[in-house]
Design a protein around this motif. Structure first.
Motif, short mmCIF file in Angstrom:
data_model
loop_
_atom_site.label_atom_id
_atom_site.label_comp_id
_atom_site.label_asym_id
_atom_site.label_seq_id
_atom_site.Cartn_x
_atom_site.Cartn_y
_atom_site.Cartn_z
N ASP A 49 -7.87 9.90 -3.64
CA ASP A 49 -7.63 8.52 -3.24
C ASP A 49 -6.19 8.11 -3.47
OD1 ASP A 49 -10.10 7.80 -2.25
OD2 ASP A 49 -10.92 7.27 -4.21
N SER A 75 -2.31 7.24 -2.90
CA SER A 75 -1.55 6.64 -1.81
C SER A 75 -0.57 7.67 -1.25
CB SER A 75 -0.76 5.42 -2.31
OG SER A 75 -1.65 4.43 -2.80
N SER A 106 -11.32 13.16 4.40
CA SER A 106 -11.58 12.53 3.10
C SER A 106 -13.04 12.15 2.99
CB SER A 106 -10.71 11.28 2.94
OG SER A 106 -11.19 10.23 3.75
N THR A 134 -10.01 3.49 4.98
CA THR A 134 -8.57 3.77 4.91
C THR A 134 -7.82 2.76 5.75
OG1 THR A 134 -9.02 6.14 4.68
CG2 THR A 134 -6.78 5.51 5.28
N ARG A 177 -8.15 2.99 0.64
CA ARG A 177 -7.13 4.03 0.51
C ARG A 177 -5.97 3.64 1.44
NH1 ARG A 177 -7.11 9.71 0.96
NH2 ARG A 177 -5.29 10.61 -0.03
#
Length: 399
Positions: free
Chosen positions: A35, A37, A59, A109, A149
């Protein structure tokens, strides 16, 4: 990993086999299950938008929402409302409450493209989301939680933006947990022809026409071009040629019409073979002026040295003081006298050729970068392959 990369490229329509592109994709695949950045950087037109899609698709969030936001396209007055939502009556025109992108993307996301364009006030809100997962709608007082995310992208130098006070340093480090650098097209010469062929084929299928093909010389010209606009520019050129040219086999003469001169970049059309023009006209003019100045300086030094000899005071402090007063300082003239040729009465006059100019510039760039060709090529605005060829053609043996 090779099989994984191939399947990723096929799934997302990514064309290219360069090592730099593969490294960027490998980083995206490795970081996808986390997760963390991610900050994707690279010039405009290199295809940064594919990487957040790859990260999301591989993901654990892949079944939740993926939202892409172009931060540069949203007016400053409404960006907070777009990202974090607003309450009814919080500003003129807010006739109802509205969710923002961070609320909509909960569990998924969010891709913040051109993140450097965010106002400083919005950067503060974004930093809070990254640190605590909390945000407040515009006009509200209640804190809300979100699990998002964040993948950001920019073509700006964020370090420079920080120095100029346009971007928060703490936000930069939060976003840049995992950096991904997407290479410019000129550093992927082996991919240029593949991309052109793909774009030409697509336009041919779309409009039911034969696809254009490049002869070997045109292909070499295409691969040596600087491509300031990267893949976006290459696609534009392929589409223009396909739509306009009746002749389906493209020669260098035809291709050159679609490759504009790029002043300040590098050779607009790099050499397709020995003897071709290597620098743009503006650059050549600048070099000629500088070397003409150098010749004038040498002539003046020789004249003053001759005057000193005739006066019988050669090397005296008086003459050196007079010469120092007549000649500009190296800093003012931007001339390195340690490398300047000394002209005497016995030195035969010789006009500098274009090859001399190019050799001098290449040698100096290599010296400044301790022989590192990649860095020298970047300074000279040419590809590393073109620099290697010019070193061989000009007989520069020490590097």
């Amino acid at each position: 990993m090779a099989t994984d990369l191939l399947s990723v490229k096929q799934r997302f329509g990514i064309i290219g086999n360069s090592a730099a592109l593969d490294r960027a994709l490998e980083v995206a695949l490795r970081v996808a299950p986390t997760d963390l950045s991610v900050l994707v950087t690279g010039e405009s037109g290199v295809g940064k938008e594919f990487f957040p899609q790859v990260i999301h698709a591989y993901s654990a969030r892949k079944h939740n929402k993926y939202i892409a936001v172009n931060c540069g396209a949203i007016p400053e007055g409404t960006i907070d409302s777009e990202l974090f939502g607003h309450e009814k009556g919080s500003f003129t025109g807010a006739t109802d409450s509205r969710k923002g992108y961070f609320e909509e993307a909960d569990g998924g996301t969010i891709f913040l493209d051109e993140v450097a364009e965010l106002p400083l006030s919005t950067q503060v809100r974004l930093l809070r989301v990254l640190q605590t997962g909390e945000f407040i709608r515009v006009g509200a007082s209640k804190t809300q939680k979100t699990d998002v995310r964040v993948v950001a992208a920019t073509n700006n130098d964020l370090v420079e933006a920080i120095a100029k006070g346009r971007f928060r340093e703490d936000l930069y480090y939060r976003l840049n947990t995992v950096p991904i650098q997407v290479p410019p097209l000129r550093e992927r010469p082996e991919d240029i022809f593949l991309l052109f062929r793909k774009f030409a084929s697509d336009i041919a299928v779309q409009y039911r026409m034969p696809a254009v093909v490049l002869d070997p010389a045109a292909r070499a010209m295409l691969e040596d071009y600087y491509w300031r606009g990267n893949i976006r520019q290459l696609k534009n050129v392929a589409e223009q040629i396909s739509a306009i040219e009746e002749q389906r086999e493209i020669t260098p003469a035809i291709l050159a019409k679609y490759l504009p001169q790029q002043s300040g970049a590098a050779p607009a059309v790099a050499a397709a073979g020995p003897g071709r023009e290597e620098f743009s006209s503006e650059r050549e003019l600048l070099y000629k002026i500088l070397f003409d100045m150098r010749a004038d300086m040498n002539e003046m030094k020789a004249m003053l040295a001759n005057m000193a000899r005739n006066a019988g005071v050669r090397g005296s402090e008086a003459v050196r003081g007079e010469i120092a007063g007549l000649l500009p300082s190296p800093a003012a003239a931007n001339i390195d006298y340690a490398e300047t040729e000394v002209v005497t009465d016995e030195t035969p006059a010789r006009e500098l050729t274009k090859a001399d100019v190019q050799r001098e510039q290449i040698v100096r760039a290599l010296r400044r970068h301790n022989g590192r060709r990649k860095d020298a090529a970047a300074e000279l605005f040419m590809s590393e392959r073109t620099l290697y060829r010019r070193i061989k053609e000009l007989g520069i043996e020490e590097y």
